[in-house]
Design a protein around this motif. Structure first.
Motif, PDB file in Angstrom:
ATOM      1  N   GLU A  52      53.172  42.215  24.042  1.00 56.24           N
ATOM      2  CA  GLU A  52      54.207  42.131  24.324  1.00 56.24           C
ATOM      3  C   GLU A  52      55.660  41.479  23.019  1.00 56.24           C
ATOM      4  OE1 GLU A  52      55.162  38.401  26.602  1.00 56.24           O
ATOM      5  OE2 GLU A  52      53.266  38.408  27.833  1.00 56.24           O
ATOM      6  N   ARG A  57      49.857  52.790  32.485  1.00 56.21           N
ATOM      7  CA  ARG A  57      48.955  52.397  33.190  1.00 56.21           C
ATOM      8  C   ARG A  57      47.794  51.419  32.616  1.00 56.21           C
ATOM      9  NH1 ARG A  57      50.247  49.925  38.239  1.00 56.21           N
ATOM     10  NH2 ARG A  57      49.165  48.486  37.220  1.00 56.21           N
ATOM     11  N   ASN A 117      43.985  49.815  25.652  1.00 53.68           N
ATOM     12  CA  ASN A 117      44.467  49.128  26.521  1.00 53.68           C
ATOM     13  C   ASN A 117      44.450  47.677  26.284  1.00 53.68           C
ATOM     14  OD1 ASN A 117      41.659  48.796  26.290  1.00 53.68           O
ATOM     15  ND2 ASN A 117      41.568  48.610  28.176  1.00 53.68           N
ATOM     16  N   ARG A 118      45.178  47.611  25.691  1.00 47.88           N
ATOM     17  CA  ARG A 118      45.511  46.117  25.584  1.00 47.88           C
ATOM     18  C   ARG A 118      46.982  46.219  24.633  1.00 47.88           C
ATOM     19  NH1 ARG A 118      40.133  43.258  23.783  1.00 47.88           N
ATOM     20  NH2 ARG A 118      39.058  43.775  25.362  1.00 47.88           N
ATOM     21  N   TRP A 178      39.861  50.752  32.016  1.00 43.27           N
ATOM     22  CA  TRP A 178      39.361  50.927  32.318  1.00 43.27           C
ATOM     23  C   TRP A 178      38.195  50.951  32.854  1.00 43.27           C
ATOM     24  CZ3 TRP A 178      35.431  47.264  34.507  1.00 43.27           C
ATOM     25  CH2 TRP A 178      34.322  47.509  34.343  1.00 43.27           C
ATOM     26  N   ARG A 206      36.265  44.499  28.450  1.00 41.49           N
ATOM     27  CA  ARG A 206      36.208  45.560  29.103  1.00 41.49           C
ATOM     28  C   ARG A 206      37.847  46.370  28.401  1.00 41.49           C
ATOM     29  NH1 ARG A 206      36.413  45.104  35.199  1.00 41.49           N
ATOM     30  NH2 ARG A 206      34.212  43.667  34.894  1.00 41.49           N
ATOM     31  N   SER A 207      37.267  47.095  27.297  1.00 37.23           N
ATOM     32  CA  SER A 207      38.385  47.391  25.927  1.00 37.23           C
ATOM     33  C   SER A 207      38.045  49.378  26.422  1.00 37.23           C
ATOM     34  CB  SER A 207      37.981  47.326  25.128  1.00 37.23           C
ATOM     35  OG  SER A 207      36.827  47.182  24.205  1.00 37.23           O
ATOM     36  N   ASP A 237      46.246  48.949  31.938  1.00 40.78           N
ATOM     37  CA  ASP A 237      45.701  47.635  32.779  1.00 40.78           C
ATOM     38  C   ASP A 237      44.377  48.286  33.576  1.00 40.78           C
ATOM     39  OD1 ASP A 237      48.128  48.232  34.236  1.00 40.78           O
ATOM     40  OD2 ASP A 237      47.456  46.580  35.346  1.00 40.78           O
ATOM     41  N   ARG A 238      44.767  48.985  33.853  1.00 41.16           N
ATOM     42  CA  ARG A 238      44.100  49.878  34.621  1.00 41.16           C
ATOM     43  C   ARG A 238      43.050  51.421  34.072  1.00 41.16           C
ATOM     44  NH1 ARG A 238      47.459  51.881  40.187  1.00 41.16           N
ATOM     45  NH2 ARG A 238      45.105  53.207  39.981  1.00 41.16           N
TER      46      ARG A 238
END
Length: 190
Positions: free
Chosen positions: A47, A161, A43-44, A166, A24-25, A163-164
């Motif tokens: 932290e 965002r 999208n990765r 993809w 999902r990259s 995380d969204r």
């Protein structure tokens, strides 16, 4: 048939891509030619705050202000993708270490002075590592359907965002491609 690919486009991992490094990259392609291809996974986020590893660039990077995992190659090094309000080369004042990729988006040398680019800098993202393919390798993966090729929008590489991203990029694709965005992470649970 292999779709044509060029720097500045996005590679979106197909839902059934088996490599966990790219599940999902979304990859922003920096280079693609006969000798190979290079990009960064946009999208990765990790932290790790930028302030902990690159103090001079702290506060310059886009939200989230963390280092992103750019890919499995060269993870001990860092790349910076920067977007400028105006294309520096067109201004005649190209920042030190600036290498354009598409429009006002390109790579910037992390050894350069961030204060020198502050005025025109619109967005910045720091990546640990990158994704790389040898000559013909990406074309082979494209012919197998491992990636969807899409044009990038100016904000994709700096999405607040990630995380969204993809699903967001797939939803704006034409025809049946947009349906891929609805594929569950684990199709066996469907």
């Amino acid at each position: 048939m292999v779709p044509s690919v060029c720097a500045g486009q996005l590679l979106i991992a197909a839902p059934d891509l088996g490599d966990p490094n790219f599940e999902r990259s979304v990859i922003f392609l920096l280079d693609h030619d006969g000798s190979g291809s290079l990009g960064v996974v946009v999208n990765r986020p990790t932290e790790l705050p930028v302030a902990e590893v690159l103090v001079p660039w702290s506060g310059f990077s886009s939200s989230p202000d963390v280092v992103f995992s750019g890919g499995p190659v060269g993870v001990d090094g860092a790349l910076a993708l920067a977007a400028f309000d105006s294309v520096p080369a067109a201004l005649g004042s190209r920042p030190r270490g600036w290498r354009p990729v598409i429009g006002g988006i390109g790579l910037i040398d992390l050894d350069s002075d961030p204060e020198a680019v502050r005025q025109d800098l619109r967005a910045l993202r720091i990546f640990a590592g990158y994704a790389g393919w040898g000559a013909g390798q990406l074309d082979s993966e494209l012919s197998q359907g491992a990636w969807v090729v899409a044009d990038s929008l100016p904000g994709d590489a700096f999405s607040p965002r990630p995380d969204r991203l993809w699903g967001d990029v797939l939803r704006r694709q034409p025809g049946d491609l947009r349906l891929l965005a609805t594929c569950p992470a684990d199709p066996s649970l469907n």
